[in-house]
Scaffold this motif. Structure first.
Motif, PDB file in Angstrom:
ATOM      1  N   VAL A 204      17.263 -18.807 -13.229  1.00 11.28           N
ATOM      2  CA  VAL A 204      16.305 -19.916 -13.241  1.00 11.28           C
ATOM      3  C   VAL A 204      15.025 -19.431 -12.573  1.00 11.28           C
ATOM      4  N   ILE A 205      13.879 -19.783 -13.172  1.00  7.17           N
ATOM      5  CA  ILE A 205      12.585 -19.291 -12.694  1.00  7.17           C
ATOM      6  C   ILE A 205      11.540 -20.404 -12.720  1.00  7.17           C
ATOM      7  N   LYS A 230      19.226 -18.661 -24.709  1.00  4.40           N
ATOM      8  CA  LYS A 230      18.781 -20.036 -24.504  1.00  4.40           C
ATOM      9  C   LYS A 230      17.713 -20.091 -23.428  1.00  4.40           C
ATOM     10  N   ILE A 231      16.784 -21.045 -23.587  1.00  5.19           N
ATOM     11  CA  ILE A 231      15.854 -21.386 -22.516  1.00  5.19           C
ATOM     12  C   ILE A 231      15.769 -22.900 -22.447  1.00  5.19           C
ATOM     13  N   GLU A 232      15.888 -23.442 -21.250  1.00  2.88           N
ATOM     14  CA  GLU A 232      15.889 -24.895 -21.034  1.00  2.88           C
ATOM     15  C   GLU A 232      14.924 -25.202 -19.897  1.00  2.88           C
ATOM     16  N   SER A 233      14.050 -26.176 -20.073  1.00 13.90           N
ATOM     17  CA  SER A 233      13.099 -26.543 -19.025  1.00 13.90           C
ATOM     18  C   SER A 233      13.536 -27.825 -18.331  1.00 13.90           C
ATOM     19  N   ARG A 234      13.293 -27.889 -17.017  1.00 15.44           N
ATOM     20  CA  ARG A 234      13.569 -29.086 -16.223  1.00 15.44           C
ATOM     21  C   ARG A 234      12.375 -29.328 -15.294  1.00 15.44           C
ATOM     22  N   PRO A 235      11.923 -30.573 -15.173  1.00 16.30           N
ATOM     23  CA  PRO A 235      10.743 -30.857 -14.346  1.00 16.30           C
ATOM     24  C   PRO A 235      10.978 -30.566 -12.868  1.00 16.30           C
ATOM     25  N   ILE A 236       9.925 -30.130 -12.197  1.00 20.39           N
ATOM     26  CA  ILE A 236       9.954 -29.916 -10.755  1.00 20.39           C
ATOM     27  C   ILE A 236       9.527 -31.223 -10.082  1.00 20.39           C
ATOM     28  N   ILE A 237      10.414 -31.784  -9.262  1.00 18.39           N
ATOM     29  CA  ILE A 237      10.130 -33.061  -8.609  1.00 18.39           C
ATOM     30  C   ILE A 237       8.898 -32.934  -7.708  1.00 18.39           C
ATOM     31  N   GLU A 239       5.950 -32.347  -8.538  1.00 16.11           N
ATOM     32  CA  GLU A 239       4.921 -31.468  -9.092  1.00 16.11           C
ATOM     33  C   GLU A 239       4.790 -31.765 -10.586  1.00 16.11           C
ATOM     34  N   PRO A 240       4.045 -32.835 -10.941  1.00 15.02           N
ATOM     35  CA  PRO A 240       3.960 -33.256 -12.343  1.00 15.02           C
ATOM     36  C   PRO A 240       3.524 -32.130 -13.283  1.00 15.02           C
ATOM     37  N   TRP A 241       4.228 -32.034 -14.415  1.00 16.10           N
ATOM     38  CA  TRP A 241       3.936 -31.123 -15.509  1.00 16.10           C
ATOM     39  C   TRP A 241       4.174 -29.658 -15.137  1.00 16.10           C
ATOM     40  N   ARG A 242       5.020 -29.443 -14.120  1.00 14.68           N
ATOM     41  CA  ARG A 242       5.488 -28.094 -13.811  1.00 14.68           C
ATOM     42  C   ARG A 242       7.006 -28.082 -13.945  1.00 14.68           C
ATOM     43  N   TYR A 243       7.554 -26.915 -14.314  1.00 11.81           N
ATOM     44  CA  TYR A 243       8.950 -26.880 -14.742  1.00 11.81           C
ATOM     45  C   TYR A 243       9.720 -25.679 -14.195  1.00 11.81           C
ATOM     46  N   PHE A 244      11.012 -25.910 -13.986  1.00 10.87           N
ATOM     47  CA  PHE A 244      11.968 -24.817 -13.848  1.00 10.87           C
ATOM     48  C   PHE A 244      12.380 -24.404 -15.264  1.00 10.87           C
ATOM     49  N   PHE A 245      12.550 -23.110 -15.474  1.00 18.85           N
ATOM     50  CA  PHE A 245      13.046 -22.601 -16.752  1.00 18.85           C
ATOM     51  C   PHE A 245      14.397 -21.920 -16.522  1.00 18.85           C
ATOM     52  N   TYR A 246      15.414 -22.458 -17.172  1.00 15.68           N
ATOM     53  CA  TYR A 246      16.751 -21.861 -17.134  1.00 15.68           C
ATOM     54  C   TYR A 246      16.890 -20.963 -18.349  1.00 15.68           C
ATOM     55  N   SER A 267       9.185  -9.995 -10.105  1.00 19.68           N
ATOM     56  CA  SER A 267       7.835  -9.684  -9.613  1.00 19.68           C
ATOM     57  C   SER A 267       6.774 -10.604 -10.194  1.00 19.68           C
ATOM     58  N   ASP A 268       7.015 -11.168 -11.367  1.00 24.97           N
ATOM     59  CA  ASP A 268       6.025 -12.026 -12.020  1.00 24.97           C
ATOM     60  C   ASP A 268       6.310 -13.514 -11.858  1.00 24.97           C
ATOM     61  N   CYS A 269       7.384 -13.869 -11.145  1.00 29.77           N
ATOM     62  CA  CYS A 269       7.765 -15.274 -10.978  1.00 29.77           C
ATOM     63  C   CYS A 269       7.313 -15.820  -9.630  1.00 29.77           C
ATOM     64  N   GLN A 270       7.072 -17.117  -9.591  1.00 31.11           N
ATOM     65  CA  GLN A 270       6.845 -17.787  -8.315  1.00 31.11           C
ATOM     66  C   GLN A 270       8.178 -18.130  -7.647  1.00 31.11           C
ATOM     67  N   TYR A 271       9.195 -18.377  -8.466  1.00 28.88           N
ATOM     68  CA  TYR A 271      10.540 -18.670  -7.968  1.00 28.88           C
ATOM     69  C   TYR A 271      11.533 -17.997  -8.908  1.00 28.88           C
ATOM     70  N   PHE A 272      12.576 -17.395  -8.327  1.00 33.17           N
ATOM     71  CA  PHE A 272      13.600 -16.729  -9.122  1.00 33.17           C
ATOM     72  C   PHE A 272      14.945 -16.928  -8.449  1.00 33.17           C
ATOM     73  N   ARG A 273      15.951 -17.284  -9.236  1.00 36.51           N
ATOM     74  CA  ARG A 273      17.326 -17.283  -8.723  1.00 36.51           C
ATOM     75  C   ARG A 273      18.285 -16.803  -9.800  1.00 36.51           C
ATOM     76  N   PHE A 274      19.117 -15.874  -9.401  1.00 37.08           N
ATOM     77  CA  PHE A 274      20.174 -15.350 -10.257  1.00 37.08           C
ATOM     78  C   PHE A 274      21.345 -16.328 -10.202  1.00 37.08           C
TER      79      PHE A 274
END
Length: 284
Positions: A204-205, A230-237, A239-246, A267-274
């Motif tokens: 997730v990024i 697959k890629i799935e987007s979920r809104p960031i609470i 922070e309107p119109w910004r998303y987590f991408f799974y 290196s190119d992400c603001q947030y990354f989790r394996f």
């Protein structure tokens, strides 16, 4: 092998969403076999809480259906709790209209089931607009409720196994509109043991809100010859119109091209989790 040990030698507590004869319970038995203590949970969150509290070693929850898409609450829980996907199991889903013995279609006033079952059976249900749809905890729990209510005016949507377990009659078989209807279940755990047999990865990024940010991330898959599943987007609470991408893709973290891709993405992400590297069960 690590995977075989997990699937066949887990003499442990495993939590699942729903009750006996639910599709989650079916996925649990198909993955682990019967040499486990299956713990029923009423809500998706209850499975995650049980894992966090150490009441179970693994949990089984649905994350995606081939007809209706991702189960968004599970994506959010997966990120919020910080657990790993350690396996997956795909189960073919056939929904049936069940009622107490002697029930006729003309008797029906209320239909109980999980919201996903309603969505997957919507074409059939649209033919009976006088019926009220009552969302319930799960398909199997709705079958249990109908069995206990003993009312011909109330029916449910559930599996044939649920009909057998709770002594209900099948009023209409296979009411789901997609006859190739599958649900992907994930097995979650607190740690992810990697071995060479693992061939699917979930991350997730988040990316910066500028032109080409997501394109730059996706280029790492092409440049390293990796196939995205697959890629799935979920809104960031907050922070309107910004998303987590799974993102799910095929590969093993022990391989050089996967390591290179992950390093570049980080290196190119603001947030990354394996989220996990595990064995594919749901083939394209």
């Amino acid at each position: 092998m690590i995977l075989d040990n997990l699937k066949n030698s887990c003499n442990c507590n495993v939590g699942f969403y729903g009750v006996e004869a639910s599709f989650s319970h079916e996925a649990l038995l198909a993955y682990f076999g019967r040499n486990i203590n299956a713990i029923s949970c009423n809500e998706f969150k209850d499975v995650f809480d049980a894992l966090e509290e150490g009441k179970i070693k693994y949990g089984v929850v649905p994350i995606e259906n081939s007809s209706t898409g991702g189960i968004l609450e599970v994506y959010d829980l997966l990120r919020n709790y910080g657990f790993y996907i350690v396996g997956e199991k795909c189960v073919k889903i056939n929904h049936n209209l069940l009622g107490v013995k002697g029930t006729k279609l003309s008797d029906i006033k209320e239909v109980y089931s999980h919201s996903q079952a309603f969505l997957q059976s919507k074409k059939f249900l649209m033919e009976h607009k006088n019926w009220s749809m009552i969302p319930y905890f799960s398909t199997a729990m709705s079958a249990k409720y109908i069995s206990e209510s003993k009312l011909k005016s109330r029916v449910c949507i559930a599996s044939k196994k649920a009909a057998e377990l709770y002594g209900l009659s099948i009023l209409k078989e296979n009411i789901n509109y997609n006859k190739n209807n599958y649900t992907r279940f994930i097995i979650i755990g607190k740690s992810n043991n990697i071995s060479e047999e693992m061939d699917k990865i979930s991350i997730v990024i988040t990316v910066s809100h500028k032109v080409g940010s997501l394109y730059d991330i996706l280029s790492y898959f092409k440049n390293n010859n990796l196939n995205m599943a697959k890629i799935e987007s979920r809104p960031i609470i907050n922070e309107p119109w910004r998303y987590f991408f799974y993102i799910d893709f095929y590969g093993n973290v022990l391989d050089k091209n996967v390591k290179d891709a992950l390093e570049g993405i980080k290196s190119d992400c603001q947030y990354f989790r394996f989220i996990g590297n595990y064995k594919t069960d749901c083939e394209l």
